[in-house]
Design a protein around this motif. Structure first.
Motif, PDB file in Angstrom:
ATOM      1  N   SER A   1      32.376  48.344  47.004  1.00  0.00           N
ATOM      2  CA  SER A   1      31.821  49.255  48.007  1.00  0.00           C
ATOM      3  C   SER A   1      32.754  49.408  49.201  1.00  0.00           C
ATOM      4  CB  SER A   1      30.458  48.748  48.483  1.00  0.00           C
ATOM      5  OG  SER A   1      30.591  47.554  49.253  1.00  0.00           O
ATOM      6  N   LEU A   2      33.615  48.421  49.431  1.00  0.00           N
ATOM      7  CA  LEU A   2      34.585  48.476  50.521  1.00  0.00           C
ATOM      8  C   LEU A   2      35.902  49.105  50.080  1.00  0.00           C
ATOM      9  CD1 LEU A   2      33.987  44.932  52.099  1.00  0.00           C
ATOM     10  CD2 LEU A   2      33.220  47.139  52.993  1.00  0.00           C
ATOM     11  N   GLY A   3      35.943  49.601  48.843  1.00  0.00           N
ATOM     12  CA  GLY A   3      37.139  50.252  48.354  1.00  0.00           C
ATOM     13  C   GLY A   3      38.149  49.306  47.724  1.00  0.00           C
ATOM     14  N   GLY A   4      37.767  48.038  47.502  1.00  0.00           N
ATOM     15  CA  GLY A   4      38.683  47.089  46.877  1.00  0.00           C
ATOM     16  C   GLY A   4      38.482  47.009  45.381  1.00  0.00           C
ATOM     17  N   SER A   5      39.207  46.106  44.744  1.00  0.00           N
ATOM     18  CA  SER A   5      39.109  45.912  43.296  1.00  0.00           C
ATOM     19  C   SER A   5      38.844  44.440  43.010  1.00  0.00           C
ATOM     20  CB  SER A   5      40.383  46.372  42.594  1.00  0.00           C
ATOM     21  OG  SER A   5      41.514  45.677  43.100  1.00  0.00           O
TER      22      SER A   5
ATOM     23  N   LEU B   1      42.709  45.833  49.233  1.00  0.00           N
ATOM     24  CA  LEU B   1      41.903  44.620  49.135  1.00  0.00           C
ATOM     25  C   LEU B   1      41.689  44.300  47.667  1.00  0.00           C
ATOM     26  CD1 LEU B   1      40.070  42.405  50.335  1.00  0.00           C
ATOM     27  CD2 LEU B   1      38.196  44.062  50.259  1.00  0.00           C
ATOM     28  N   LEU B   2      42.065  43.065  47.275  1.00  0.00           N
ATOM     29  CA  LEU B   2      41.877  42.608  45.905  1.00  0.00           C
ATOM     30  C   LEU B   2      41.115  41.293  45.939  1.00  0.00           C
ATOM     31  CD1 LEU B   2      45.107  43.688  46.250  1.00  0.00           C
ATOM     32  CD2 LEU B   2      44.955  43.539  43.773  1.00  0.00           C
ATOM     33  N   ALA B   3      40.040  41.205  45.197  1.00  0.00           N
ATOM     34  CA  ALA B   3      39.272  39.966  45.086  1.00  0.00           C
ATOM     35  C   ALA B   3      39.541  39.337  43.723  1.00  0.00           C
ATOM     36  CB  ALA B   3      37.779  40.245  45.257  1.00  0.00           C
ATOM     37  N   VAL B   4      39.694  38.024  43.695  1.00  0.00           N
ATOM     38  CA  VAL B   4      39.997  37.356  42.431  1.00  0.00           C
ATOM     39  C   VAL B   4      39.151  36.092  42.309  1.00  0.00           C
ATOM     40  CG1 VAL B   4      41.937  36.096  43.460  1.00  0.00           C
ATOM     41  CG2 VAL B   4      41.824  36.376  40.978  1.00  0.00           C
TER      42      VAL B   4
ATOM     43  N   ALA C   1      28.590  38.734  40.814  1.00  0.00           N
ATOM     44  CA  ALA C   1      28.275  40.157  40.616  1.00  0.00           C
ATOM     45  C   ALA C   1      27.978  40.837  41.947  1.00  0.00           C
ATOM     46  CB  ALA C   1      27.103  40.295  39.658  1.00  0.00           C
ATOM     47  N   LYS C   2      27.238  40.141  42.791  1.00  0.00           N
ATOM     48  CA  LYS C   2      26.912  40.709  44.108  1.00  0.00           C
ATOM     49  C   LYS C   2      28.171  40.861  44.953  1.00  0.00           C
ATOM     50  CE  LYS C   2      23.768  40.022  48.010  1.00  0.00           C
ATOM     51  NZ  LYS C   2      22.742  39.126  48.603  1.00  0.00           N
ATOM     52  N   GLN C   3      29.046  39.841  44.898  1.00  0.00           N
ATOM     53  CA  GLN C   3      30.286  39.906  45.675  1.00  0.00           C
ATOM     54  C   GLN C   3      31.226  40.976  45.126  1.00  0.00           C
ATOM     55  OE1 GLN C   3      31.685  35.846  45.639  1.00  0.00           O
ATOM     56  NE2 GLN C   3      29.808  35.116  46.635  1.00  0.00           N
ATOM     57  N   ARG C   4      31.218  41.147  43.807  1.00  0.00           N
ATOM     58  CA  ARG C   4      32.025  42.221  43.222  1.00  0.00           C
ATOM     59  C   ARG C   4      31.532  43.585  43.705  1.00  0.00           C
ATOM     60  NH1 ARG C   4      33.613  42.970  36.878  1.00  0.00           N
ATOM     61  NH2 ARG C   4      34.711  44.949  37.094  1.00  0.00           N
ATOM     62  N   GLU C   5      30.235  43.744  43.765  1.00  0.00           N
ATOM     63  CA  GLU C   5      29.664  45.004  44.251  1.00  0.00           C
ATOM     64  C   GLU C   5      30.087  45.271  45.695  1.00  0.00           C
ATOM     65  OE1 GLU C   5      25.236  47.017  44.912  1.00  0.00           O
ATOM     66  OE2 GLU C   5      25.463  45.146  43.792  1.00  0.00           O
ATOM     67  N   LEU C   6      30.095  44.201  46.501  1.00  0.00           N
ATOM     68  CA  LEU C   6      30.509  44.362  47.897  1.00  0.00           C
ATOM     69  C   LEU C   6      31.980  44.751  47.985  1.00  0.00           C
ATOM     70  CD1 LEU C   6      30.045  44.103  50.939  1.00  0.00           C
ATOM     71  CD2 LEU C   6      30.460  41.631  50.720  1.00  0.00           C
ATOM     72  N   VAL C   7      32.817  44.112  47.193  1.00  0.00           N
ATOM     73  CA  VAL C   7      34.247  44.422  47.208  1.00  0.00           C
ATOM     74  C   VAL C   7      34.479  45.877  46.847  1.00  0.00           C
ATOM     75  CG1 VAL C   7      36.439  43.973  46.042  1.00  0.00           C
ATOM     76  CG2 VAL C   7      35.008  42.065  46.750  1.00  0.00           C
TER      77      VAL C   7
END
Length: 830
Positions: A293-297, A265-268, A285-291
């Motif tokens: 925490s789910l093992g994504g980057s 999982l990669l978030a951009v 920042a909150k969404q990055r923390e969620l990503v």
């Protein structure tokens, strides 16, 4: 022409016993059968029969032997391997630390020399020895790994082969005695070789090798210019705008990735280069923390055309799927511009699957922006007024000077006036000013004067251009004002957040410092963290200037003083997020501090039991055997034999008494229950008593200057114990027939006693470790004592108001310096 560098092949395993050395030797035999010149430069079989069988038929080079601290160690003979110069050298245990005396400190440095000489090397390493994973492995197993190898050394290998084995199979090998000696099996299975530990180490090894394979694939694709997606494994990219739908998209993308084993999982987030994106830093920042925490980057890229930037990133990461949220634009925005980011992305996606995910905010975006919203209220009022009055004032001035200027100059003056109004009040004011100015210019200055008619086509064109130029310039000025305001706001937010991030790194008071910084930043009367009630799930503003923002799952940041505008809530939310992180860090630090004494006590108990199991048993067994022999009526001992048995019993009981005394005194020191009787004491009186406790030794012991030195304030029995332990330590590490010197000297109000030996000395990093209980540097067994002597000596010295420090002996060796307070009554009588 230079020598071709050798190639490195690494057999990587998750834990000892998986078969790395076996596979290395098998690889050597396979190459030898093909006619390759192979030698065994170093192989550690650990007395495993099946592994030793693989040595048959291979040339084994002799090892070199080095003396270190009274013991002899065998190492790979690097010079012999270089002189032999085989095609392939088998070198076991890549991260091994060489015994001092060789050319290199680490075996991997030896291997680099072999590779530079054109020799191919086959070697082995366990995943716990990789530098990047060292701290992770220690958290999993509780065992620190002091022998590590830089990841880059292994990454540069021509081949990396994983030697894998399930945890249960490895434990069966251990239970059958195929890894460790039988007496070590139970302890290993109960500690390091637990199923959980082995499974975690196996996963680390698999992931590390998978990452290396992925790097190789990406390098191949780049070198060959391959831009198409290779669906080797699912990689799901989710596009984030910082909007409220972000969490929904992330969770949906995670579910898509989970459907395929090993999916990534990669978030951009695509930030526009002109800075006009209205993404909330706090939401991102909150969404990055969620990503994470789910093992994504999480990734951030810059691009003016969002669809192109998204797809370029996805293709660079070899992504197979792209997740977007449906548009939040209102119906009016979609009517004016039917195509949005989603439609363009789907059209350009090619072989990447695009998922358009609906959400509750779809179609509920803001309407078209209202011009002038970025201007202060005073300028929004002054602009229209100036748009009416300034053209009228200019008309009065030009009417009184009629005939001085021509029509072109008059039109330009009106244009300058309109631009000035645009700079003051924006587009709306510019439109009003241009309309007023065009009417006045037409009526008073364009023939025929006094009428709203134009007879010359050129004049009509000039008036039209006048209006277009005025509106265009006004629009540009308005946009630049909005950009400048946003840039200033972004700069202020960045500086504020940077300052806040710096405060987090300043120590244990991070939470209190952040609260104070928050209060000062927002100009509030107070700022505090309070427990969150069930109703406090959203940020709300009170009518009395009370501001509440969530700060983690169980805390709320409460500020009192004034109501905050919406523009400041974004930064405040980021402050709250950092406060929550700092609070979590403080809790973890406190918990770690509470656990550390328990861990230290457990380590001491474990070390004590391990050492006592042998050290106390040895003198007990020796004394008991001697006394039993003396009591036996079956043997008629001679007088000489009886004296030897009595001496053995006496020596064993003396050792036992010293061990028990050390243990009891160390326990009293740790418990703070040691009773002291400080009194003037002469070193010359205490030294003979201390030396009487020593066993016979071939190391001569000499003293000088003790009789002339003044008395010290000490507890005589404890001082005797300290000196005895220091001398025992010096004798143990001194070469035969090299004297141990004991000297004393005065230094101001203190007296220093030096115990000097000519042994191997200490490395700088070991000068504190020698005072840790149960540490015996250089020893490999428990036959030389519990390792309490120096730890107890320092503790007793400090209890008497003194110090004990190590120094290097000039010319080689170690000097222990005992410093105690001098007695003020003067020198003692010899």
């Amino acid at each position: 022409m230079g020598v071709r560098p050798g190639k490195l092949k690494v057999f990587l395993g998750a834990a000892p016993g998986v078969g790395k050395t076996y596979r290395m030797l098998d690889e050597g035999r396979r190459r030898a059968r093909r006619g390759t010149d192979v030698v065994v430069a170093y192989a550690e079989c650990h007395a495993r029969p099946h592994t030793e069988e693989k040595l048959e038929g291979l040339e084994i080079l002799p090892r070199t032997h080095r003396e270190y601290r009274g013991s002899t160690f065998s190492e790979m003979d690097l010079d012999r391997v270089l002189d032999r110069h085989p095609e392939v050298a088998l070198v076991d245990e890549l991260p091994h630390s060489n015994v001092p005396g060789g050319r290199n400190a680490k075996r991997w440095q030896d291997i680099e020399e072999l590779l530079a000489a054109g020799i191919d090397v086959v070697t082995t390493v366990n995943v716990q020895h990789l530098e990047s994973l060292n701290d992770v492995v220690e958290k999993i197993t509780g065992v620190p790994q002091r022998e590590t190898v830089p990841d880059e050394i292994v990454r540069r290998a021509h081949q990396i082969e994983l030697v894998d084995m399930p945890a249960e199979a490895l434990r069966r090998r251990m239970a059958h005695g195929n890894i460790y000696q039988p007496e070590k099996v139970d302890a290993a299975l109960a500690h390091y070789f637990r199923v959980g530990n082995l499974t975690a180490l196996r996963e680390l090894a698999l992931l590390w090798v998978a990452g290396r394979v992925d790097e190789t694939l990406q390098k191949y694709r780049s070198e060959h210019g391959i831009g198409t997606v290779w669906e080797t494994r699912e990689r799901v990219v989710v596009a984030l705008t910082g909007g409220p739908e972000g969490e929904t998209l992330i969770r949906r993308a995670e579910r898509i990735a989970d459907r395929s084993s090993g999916g990534d999982l990669l978030a951009v987030h695509v930030a526009r280069s002109d800075g006009l994106a209205d993404a909330s830093p706090a939401a991102l920042a909150k969404q990055r923390e969620l990503v994470e925490s789910l093992g994504g980057s999480y990734h951030s890229v810059v691009g003016d055309h969002v669809p192109t930037a998204l797809l370029d990133f996805a293709r660079a990461e070899n992504a197979t799927q792209l997740v977007l949220g449906t548009s939040r634009r209102s119906w009016l925005s979609r009517l004016l511009a039917p195509r949005g980011i989603g439609e363009d992305t789907v059209e350009l996606s090619g072989d990447i699957d695009v998922h358009m995910v609906t959400h509750e905010r779809a179609g509920r975006g803001r309407r078209l922006p209202v011009p002038g919203r970025q201007l202060p209220h005073a300028r929004r009022v002054a602009g229209p007024v100036a748009g009416l009055l300034l053209p009228l004032l200019l008309t009065v001035v030009l009417a009184n000077t009629r005939g001085t200027l021509n029509l072109t100059s008059e039109a330009l003056l009106f244009l300058v006036t309109v631009i000035g109004v645009a700079c003051l009040g924006g587009v709306v004011s510019a439109l009003l000013a241009s309309l007023t100015a065009s009417l006045l210019l037409n009526y008073y200055f364009i023939p025929p004067s006094g009428q709203f008619t134009i007879t010359e086509p050129n004049n009509a064109l000039a008036l039209a251009v006048f209006v277009v130029v005025a509106v265009t310039v006004a629009a540009i000025v308005d946009r630049s004002l909005r950009l400048a305001r946003r840039a200033a706001s972004a700069t202020a937010e960045a500086e504020t957040l940077s300052s806040m991030a710096g405060n987090i790194l300043r120590g244990d008071q991070a939470v209190s410092m952040l609260l104070e910084h928050t209060r000062e930043t927002f100009g509030m009367e107070s700022a505090e963290l309070v427990p969150r009630s069930d109703q406090e799930t959203e940020a709300v503003d009170g009518a009395d200037g009370l501001v509440k923002v969530p700060a983690g799952p169980d805390r709320v940041l409460v500020l009192r003083g004034r109501s905050l505008p919406a523009s400041e809530h974004r930064v405040l939310t980021a402050f709250a997020a950092h406060l929550a992180a700092a609070l979590d860090h403080a809790r973890l630090t406190e918990a770690a501090a509470e656990v550390e004494p328990v861990k230290a006590a457990d380590r001491m108990r474990t070390a004590l039991l391990a050492a006592v199991s042998h050290d106390l048993r040895t003198p007990l067994a020796g004394g008991r055997a001697a006394i039993s022999s003396l009591r036996s009526t079956d043997v008629d001992f001679s007088a000489e034999e009886r004296d030897e048995l009595l001496a053995t019993a006496d020596e064993s009981l003396t050792k036992l008494n010293r061990l028990v005394d050390n243990l009891l005194d160390m326990s009293r020191l740790r418990a703070g229950a040691l009773t002291l009787h400080l009194q003037p004491t002469a070193f010359a009186d205490v030294l003979p008593l201390a030396l009487d406790t020593l066993s016979a030794t071939s190391v001569p012991i000499e003293s000088q200057g003790l009789a002339e030195i003044c008395d010290v304030l000490a507890d005589p029995p404890l001082l005797e114990r300290v000196i005895a332990n220091l001398v025992i330590n010096a004798v143990r590490h001194s070469p035969e027939h090299q004297r141990v010197l004991i000297s004393a000297s005065a230094l101001g109000p203190r007296v220093e006693l030096r115990v000097i030996d000519r042994g191997p000395g200490l490395r700088p990093e070991d000068q504190d470790r020698i005072f840790v209980p149960f540490q015996r540097l250089g020893d490999n067994d428990n036959t030389t004592g519990l390792g309490l002597g120096l730890a107890l000596s320092r503790g007793l010295a400090e209890a008497m108001g003194g110090t004990l420090t190590p120094e290097d002996t000039p010319g080689g060796g170690l000097t222990m310096v005992l410093s105690l307070r001098a007695d003020e009554q003067g020198p003692s009588t010899p």
